[in-house]
Write a protein that holds these residues in place. Sequence first.
Motif, PDB file in Angstrom:
ATOM      1  N   THR A 136      41.323  34.324  37.034  1.00  0.00           N
ATOM      2  CA  THR A 136      42.627  34.850  36.625  1.00  0.00           C
ATOM      3  C   THR A 136      42.692  36.364  36.791  1.00  0.00           C
ATOM      4  O   THR A 136      43.704  36.910  37.250  1.00  0.00           O
ATOM      5  CB  THR A 136      42.916  34.475  35.172  1.00  0.00           C
ATOM      6  OG1 THR A 136      42.849  33.055  35.030  1.00  0.00           O
ATOM      7  CG2 THR A 136      44.288  34.958  34.746  1.00  0.00           C
ATOM      8  N   PHE A 137      41.619  37.039  36.441  1.00  0.00           N
ATOM      9  CA  PHE A 137      41.602  38.495  36.575  1.00  0.00           C
ATOM     10  C   PHE A 137      41.741  38.911  38.040  1.00  0.00           C
ATOM     11  O   PHE A 137      42.507  39.820  38.374  1.00  0.00           O
ATOM     12  CB  PHE A 137      40.308  39.055  35.985  1.00  0.00           C
ATOM     13  CG  PHE A 137      40.169  40.543  36.154  1.00  0.00           C
ATOM     14  CD1 PHE A 137      40.869  41.417  35.336  1.00  0.00           C
ATOM     15  CD2 PHE A 137      39.349  41.068  37.153  1.00  0.00           C
ATOM     16  CE1 PHE A 137      40.750  42.796  35.499  1.00  0.00           C
ATOM     17  CE2 PHE A 137      39.230  42.439  37.321  1.00  0.00           C
ATOM     18  CZ  PHE A 137      39.930  43.304  36.492  1.00  0.00           C
ATOM     19  N   ALA A 138      41.000  38.236  38.930  1.00  0.00           N
ATOM     20  CA  ALA A 138      41.090  38.575  40.348  1.00  0.00           C
ATOM     21  C   ALA A 138      42.486  38.282  40.888  1.00  0.00           C
ATOM     22  O   ALA A 138      43.032  39.057  41.681  1.00  0.00           O
ATOM     23  CB  ALA A 138      40.046  37.790  41.142  1.00  0.00           C
ATOM     24  N   GLU A 139      43.082  37.192  40.479  1.00  0.00           N
ATOM     25  CA  GLU A 139      44.438  36.876  40.918  1.00  0.00           C
ATOM     26  C   GLU A 139      45.418  37.945  40.431  1.00  0.00           C
ATOM     27  O   GLU A 139      46.326  38.356  41.172  1.00  0.00           O
ATOM     28  CB  GLU A 139      44.843  35.505  40.387  1.00  0.00           C
ATOM     29  CG  GLU A 139      44.031  34.361  40.974  1.00  0.00           C
ATOM     30  CD  GLU A 139      44.289  33.052  40.249  1.00  0.00           C
ATOM     31  OE1 GLU A 139      45.251  32.998  39.445  1.00  0.00           O
ATOM     32  OE2 GLU A 139      43.546  32.087  40.460  1.00  0.00           O
ATOM     33  N   SER A 184      41.925  34.149  48.450  1.00  0.00           N
ATOM     34  CA  SER A 184      40.519  34.177  48.049  1.00  0.00           C
ATOM     35  C   SER A 184      40.382  34.166  46.530  1.00  0.00           C
ATOM     36  O   SER A 184      39.537  33.465  45.969  1.00  0.00           O
ATOM     37  CB  SER A 184      39.837  35.419  48.624  1.00  0.00           C
ATOM     38  OG  SER A 184      39.943  35.449  50.030  1.00  0.00           O
ATOM     39  N   ALA A 185      41.220  34.926  45.848  1.00  0.00           N
ATOM     40  CA  ALA A 185      41.161  34.954  44.385  1.00  0.00           C
ATOM     41  C   ALA A 185      41.559  33.611  43.789  1.00  0.00           C
ATOM     42  O   ALA A 185      40.957  33.140  42.811  1.00  0.00           O
ATOM     43  CB  ALA A 185      42.079  36.060  43.854  1.00  0.00           C
ATOM     44  N   VAL A 186      42.553  32.971  44.374  1.00  0.00           N
ATOM     45  CA  VAL A 186      42.947  31.643  43.886  1.00  0.00           C
ATOM     46  C   VAL A 186      41.826  30.642  44.095  1.00  0.00           C
ATOM     47  O   VAL A 186      41.533  29.811  43.230  1.00  0.00           O
ATOM     48  CB  VAL A 186      44.238  31.187  44.604  1.00  0.00           C
ATOM     49  CG1 VAL A 186      44.555  29.743  44.260  1.00  0.00           C
ATOM     50  CG2 VAL A 186      45.394  32.093  44.224  1.00  0.00           C
ATOM     51  N   ARG A 187      41.170  30.728  45.250  1.00  0.00           N
ATOM     52  CA  ARG A 187      40.062  29.813  45.527  1.00  0.00           C
ATOM     53  C   ARG A 187      38.909  30.026  44.557  1.00  0.00           C
ATOM     54  O   ARG A 187      38.239  29.078  44.146  1.00  0.00           O
ATOM     55  CB  ARG A 187      39.573  30.032  46.958  1.00  0.00           C
ATOM     56  CG  ARG A 187      38.414  29.138  47.382  1.00  0.00           C
ATOM     57  CD  ARG A 187      38.107  29.394  48.845  1.00  0.00           C
ATOM     58  NE  ARG A 187      37.082  28.506  49.341  1.00  0.00           N
ATOM     59  CZ  ARG A 187      35.803  28.790  49.428  1.00  0.00           C
ATOM     60  NH1 ARG A 187      35.375  29.983  49.018  1.00  0.00           N
ATOM     61  NH2 ARG A 187      34.925  27.934  49.913  1.00  0.00           N
TER      62      ARG A 187
END
Length: 731
Positions: free
Chosen positions: A444-447, A437-440
């Motif tokens: 960058t912060f979420a990943e 989901s973060a990649v989608r």
Amino acid sequence: MATVPCPSCQEPLPEGGASACPHCHLPLTGPLAVRLWQVDQSIATLRHERERLLTALREHPTAREVPGAAGTAAVGAATGWPRVHPTPRRPRWSGQQALLAVGVLLLLVAAVIFLAVAWDRIGVLGQVASMGVLTAATGYGALWLSRRGLDSSAEAVGALTAGLLLLDVAAARTLGLGTLESVDGRSYATGAGLTIAVALAALHVRDRAIAAFAVGSLAAACWAWSGVLGWATDTSAAIAAVALAGALLFAAAAVWLPRRLALVRQGAVVPAALWLVLSLAAALSGVLIDEVPGDGLTAEEGAAIVVLAVIAVGGYVALRRLVAHLPAEGGAVPVVGAGGQTAVDADQIRSGPDWRAHPLSLRWLPAGVLACAVTLAGPTAVAGVGWQAGGPAAAVSAVALALVVGALVWLRPWGDTVTAAWFESMGGLALVGTVASAVRADSTFAECVTLAAVAATATVVAIRLPALRVAASAVGVLAAAGSLGLGGDLVSDGARVAGLTVAAVTAAALAAHRRGQAEEAALGASAVAVFGLAQVSAQAEAWPYAVAALCGLEGLIAMLYAMLRGRRPVVVIAVLAWTAMVWILLGEARVDTLEAYTLPLAALTLGAGLWLRRPAGLSSWLSVGPAAAIALLPSAMAAMDDPGLARPLLTVVAGAAVLALGVALRWQALVVISALATALVAVGQLAPYALGAPRWITLGVTGAVLLVLGARYERRRRDAQRMVHWLATLH
């Protein structure tokens, strides 16, 4: 007096015993019935003994004697028919069954043609009469054939009855019987399907030996619910909700329908599983299919996530109850024995669930479908929030999951049970979904946060669950490295490379710390992989000297690791890393001389080979052979067409020196490789002269050489044999 089941169909028998089962007509008296009762008692005894031994082994794994062994003989004293579930066999079609099937198909086709051709000519009364009389006749014929023991014929005619009922109701509306064409298709499908289901269920109650009535009843019930589904086709969430309701209805039917419905009740789990699969597919479609990533969680997507959550939680509860209450094959129940007497097994001999032994059997297939649905629905529901709501939601979900799963693994409130394994695996899959989901969301912060959550959870798993320590160690290192790299990327490109380097060095240190443990190889391989990521990252920024420095650091760490006891083979990684460092520096200095690249690699390979040779006792081909080949063969091949004198001369001199050293040390690899290199140079130097000389000289010299060799063949053969023997004595 206790009510007991039939040994064949498991339906209750009349109190006081019976000479034959009133449902499947199985005789229960006579020598054969007595022998069947004895065989079933033996099977029940053995299965009970097997389960008792398994239980004893789990409770006393090191005991020399099994607790309670004296009670084994008492099991055989129980009387009554065991509830036996025979192992499913592959169906075998006889010639009679093939003929019956073809006959049923032809009759259905004939009925369709008759209705299509004669419909408008026979009027409304004729239409009703033709359909009703033919269907009623086949239904009565199936019952009549079953009462006379013609089971295959009864099944065929019963299937024809079910097909004719479906054909009747379909044709009634399609061909305009009365005012049925004005009825909405969805309403008509619901009402007609329910009517047919009830009618066929009633026929099945009349004779439970005819399975075609039960199958037709369930198919008609599915048709009825498909009409209900037709009212909810606006959104994927609505389809998922209605399909899930259908699965619940059929599951409830499998539990609460009267026992006299027999196969209708037992078979209801199959359409329940099918509707569950449809619900899961629709919910997954509603959650994961979105043309605009991270545009916020809409009401439809939220509803689909709720359906997935219901499938996950409710499905798991249902699965536990199903596995806990469904008896395994061979569980014993109170029965009627020979002569009509009854007996009750006080212990109710039942073996535990045999799902693991037969996961794909028809008996356990609905449970398997439910388990797969629960496995997919739970993680997707959690990951779907971040998938649709964007990076921040994915990061928050990952942190929450890491805390929950970490606490469950660390505290182990359920111990080593199926429940614990289910929650832990669901949490792990959901964490992977949050990373996706973060990649989608392209954040960058979420990943960074999601990978940090994965790393923390994997670390806890590696510490608390030894069985998963190898995989968890590798996952933890790679996830932590990714998190450090992405965190550094938020600062600068150099910080990203530095973060990956720190992660690689830490992984190598952990591998050295866990030396001799199962996870050492996983940690070491992860360290090499992270070093590679750091080098690729530096190369992407066009920093060749940084890449060279990273290769040098990797080689140094590998060399230090190889100095540990029993880890000398790791020196190969140091050789490769240092060679890459030298080549990068030479490339940046625009050096194009071949030997500048081969000789450093040969020197490093020679040092590593000699270091490995002494303790391991390697042959010359593994210790010094690679170095000799790297140093001589590329130069020899290049000298074959080199117009200058320096390379051929130096190569021949080096080859001769290595040959002499090999003969002196009796190392076969040095002798063979140096001789080959020298021969290549000689052939390359003589070839131009041979091609430029007159043909008669070339042919004459060749012929003379052949004559001399032929004349001295015997002696030269002996010499060659001596040479081969001498070469073989080298090591």
